[in-house]
Structure formats: C-alpha cells, structure tokens
Design a protein around this motif. Structure first.
Motif, PDB file in Angstrom:
ATOM      1  N   THR A   1       6.235  26.155  63.631  1.00 22.54           N
ATOM      2  CA  THR A   1       7.900  25.687  62.914  1.00 22.54           C
ATOM      3  C   THR A   1       8.154  24.609  63.828  1.00 22.54           C
ATOM      4  O   THR A   1       7.900  24.651  65.459  1.00 22.54           O
ATOM      5  N   HIS A   2       9.039  23.718  63.265  1.00 17.35           N
ATOM      6  CA  HIS A   2       9.891  22.687  64.326  1.00 17.35           C
ATOM      7  C   HIS A   2      11.256  22.514  63.283  1.00 17.35           C
ATOM      8  O   HIS A   2      11.493  23.152  62.430  1.00 17.35           O
ATOM      9  N   LEU A   3      12.362  21.884  64.044  1.00 19.21           N
ATOM     10  CA  LEU A   3      13.243  21.377  63.186  1.00 19.21           C
ATOM     11  C   LEU A   3      13.169  20.405  61.685  1.00 19.21           C
ATOM     12  O   LEU A   3      13.667  20.473  60.699  1.00 19.21           O
ATOM     13  N   ASP A   4      11.933  19.325  61.887  1.00 14.09           N
ATOM     14  CA  ASP A   4      11.343  19.088  60.589  1.00 14.09           C
ATOM     15  C   ASP A   4      10.817  20.131  58.866  1.00 14.09           C
ATOM     16  O   ASP A   4      10.671  19.911  58.387  1.00 14.09           O
ATOM     17  N   ILE A   5      10.952  21.406  59.411  1.00 12.60           N
ATOM     18  CA  ILE A   5      10.320  22.276  58.589  1.00 12.60           C
ATOM     19  C   ILE A   5      12.004  23.227  58.179  1.00 12.60           C
ATOM     20  O   ILE A   5      12.016  24.165  58.922  1.00 12.60           O
TER      21      ILE A   5
END
Length: 314
Positions: free
Chosen positions: A292-296
């Motif tokens: 997971t990351h900031l675009d999810i």
C-alpha cells in the motif's frame, strides 16, 4: 520540481541537492549524505564504504542487497557474503556471532560488516526492534565490525514504532534511505554517514555513472516528500492491515505496508488478480506481495483485498 533552484551536482553546486543532503544527514544524526538515483546504487555505495574486495558482509538470507539487486555488490565491488535465516527477517545475534570471521591471515575471508534491513521487504515489512539493533551495535563495537542499515523503508519503521530517525542513525555506520518508496517521490535515495564515507562514495558514484548535473529537480521532490508524506504513512499501514484481514490473515502479522500471502501458484494468482484490475507481484513461486502507498485509498485497498480473497478462496 519545475521551480527548483539548480546547479551542477557533479561539482557539488546544486543548492537543492545540498539542502536535501544536509537535511537527511541531520535527521539521522550523521555528518553528511549523498543523493543517488536508485536504492540499489545507494546500497552498493553504502556497503562498499565498509566492505572491501574479498571481504564479506553478513545479512539475513532474504536481504534485498543479496536477493534483489542482481548481484551488484559482488559484481561491482568484489565483496562476498554469508547469511543467517530468520522467518521474520529479524536479527539473530547468536547466529551472527557464529558466522563472524575476524582477520585470520591470508587464507580466510574477513567479515567487515553486518547489514540489516528495516523494514524487511521480503519478510512482509517486518520491523527490527530497537533493542535488537542496539544489541547488534554493542556487539559490533566490541568485536570491531561495521553495521549497514538498508533503510529503504526506515520511514515505515519510524511510523510503526515511534523510534526516532536519530536513534536509527546511531545504530549504523552507514545507512541507505529511499525517497521513492512510501514517501512517494518519483526517484532518489541517499547514502548517509560520516564525511569521509560520503566523500569516498561521491567518487564511487561518479565511477558507476551516477554523477548527475542539474538534479535539483529531483531533490525538490524529495524535499516535498519529507515535508508532507511521512506522518501520513499510518494510513498505508492501516490499509495493509485491512487487506490482510479481508484475506483471512491476522492484521497484527502485517506491521507496516507490505502484505505477503502464501498461495499454491503465484503466477496463477497474479494473472487472475490482473484480470480483475488488481496488480500484485510474485516474490516466489508460491508467494505474492501487495504494497500500500499514498496513491491507494482505503476503498481501493478494500477492493484489492476482496479480489485477492476471491482468487485464493479465502
């Protein structure tokens, strides 16, 4: 990035790069830092500062520096390696001590450094406890061995535990940290250490083709990431826990932003998930990984978990 003040970094004249390097060095309590285009190059530079040709580095068996950097350390710097194994990628000080080889003359390889990874990528984003890191540092000081931290995801370890960056910096002789993982910058990593180490690494970076010119446009993205994207990583950790829970895993087994799932066939699961619009990666013949990351968003994490659960029959 477009408005970044730039200069020629090969000559050490790019003000935005200088500001980024000074900021990162200060965060970890070190004298200096050096911007590199990739995490792999940063790791090669960092380890090479500690381990000479024909010497060895000890690390966990699934360490990124050995498993996922295409043998760069041996191919480019001539070092060798030996490993210990831990199911969660943790420090095993007894095993490290048993592997350690002092200088025993012209017939034996000498251990020059121990490398640890925090968080540990292929162990599912596991975090190395600060007490274990401090015990390693004490052992290393006693025995005369250096310590490298592959801190590509040190930001996630900080968020998960509250451990300060300076405390992490105190453990390592040299660190490599990455701006393009959870921090979300498009590119860039840094080597962090003493002035002497960084001066030598600058020369080696140039020799490897990593001397860049007006690279402040990239350093500016790193500055933005440091300003805006550290504290928000808690959302990534929560989203990873949500995916794990939907897939029938214990969320507590996912301490940061990496979800690793054992499956009968990784290739089949990756293909089936892709058909439903979810891209995941295989990290072994029977193991897949989601990050997971900031675009999810949380909704997207939930959807990913549902797709994966349906594919694996959870």
């Amino acid at each position: 990035m477009a408005e970044a003040e730039v200069g020629d970094d090969v000559y050490g004249e790019d003000p935005t790069v200088i500001a980024l390097e000074e900021r990162i060095a200060g965060m970890f309590g070190k004298e200096a830092a050096l911007f590199a285009p990739t995490g792999s190059m940063a790791n090669v530079l960092a380890v090479a500062a500690l381990v000479g040709p024909g010497q060895e580095v000890l690390c966990e068996s699934r360490a990124h520096i050995l498993r996922a950097e295409l043998g760069a350390h041996g191919a480019l710097t001539g070092l060798t390696s030996r490993t210990w194994a831990h199911p969660d990628g943790q420090i095993d000080l007894a095993a490290i001590d048993s592997l350690y080889a002092p200088d025993m003359g012209p017939f034996f390889v000498r251990t020059a450094a121990v490398s640890v990874e925090n968080t540990h990528n292929f162990a599912g984003g596991s975090v190395l406890p600060l007490d274990d890191l401090r015990a390693l540092r004490t052992w290393a000081d006693t025995i005369g061995c250096a310590v490298h931290i592959d801190g590509a995801r040190i930001w996630n370890a900080h968020i998960a535990t509250g451990t300060s960056f300076e405390d992490y910096g105190a453990i390592a002789d040299v660190l490599a940290v990455c701006l393009s993982k959870g921090l979300g910058a498009p590119i860039g990593s840094l080597v962090v250490g003493s002035r002497e180490v960084i001066d030598a690494s600058r020369v080696r970076r140039k020799r490897m083709g990593g001397g860049m010119r007006q690279v402040g446009v990239l350093a500016a993205a790193g500055m933005y990431a440091l300003d805006n994207n550290i504290d928000r990583m808690v959302e990534d950790h929560e989203n990873a826990g949500l995916i794990a829970e939907i897939c029938g895993l214990d969320p507590a087994s996912v301490p940061t932003n990496i979800v690793v799932v054992d499956v009968p066939s990784a290739a089949d699961v990756v293909a089936a998930a892709a058909e439903q619009g979810i891209r995941i990666g295989a990290v072994g013949p029977r193991r897949v990984r989601l990050l997971t990351h900031l675009d999810i968003s949380r909704a997207e994490a939930e959807q990913a978990g549902k797709v994966l659960a349906s594919v694996i029959g959870a």
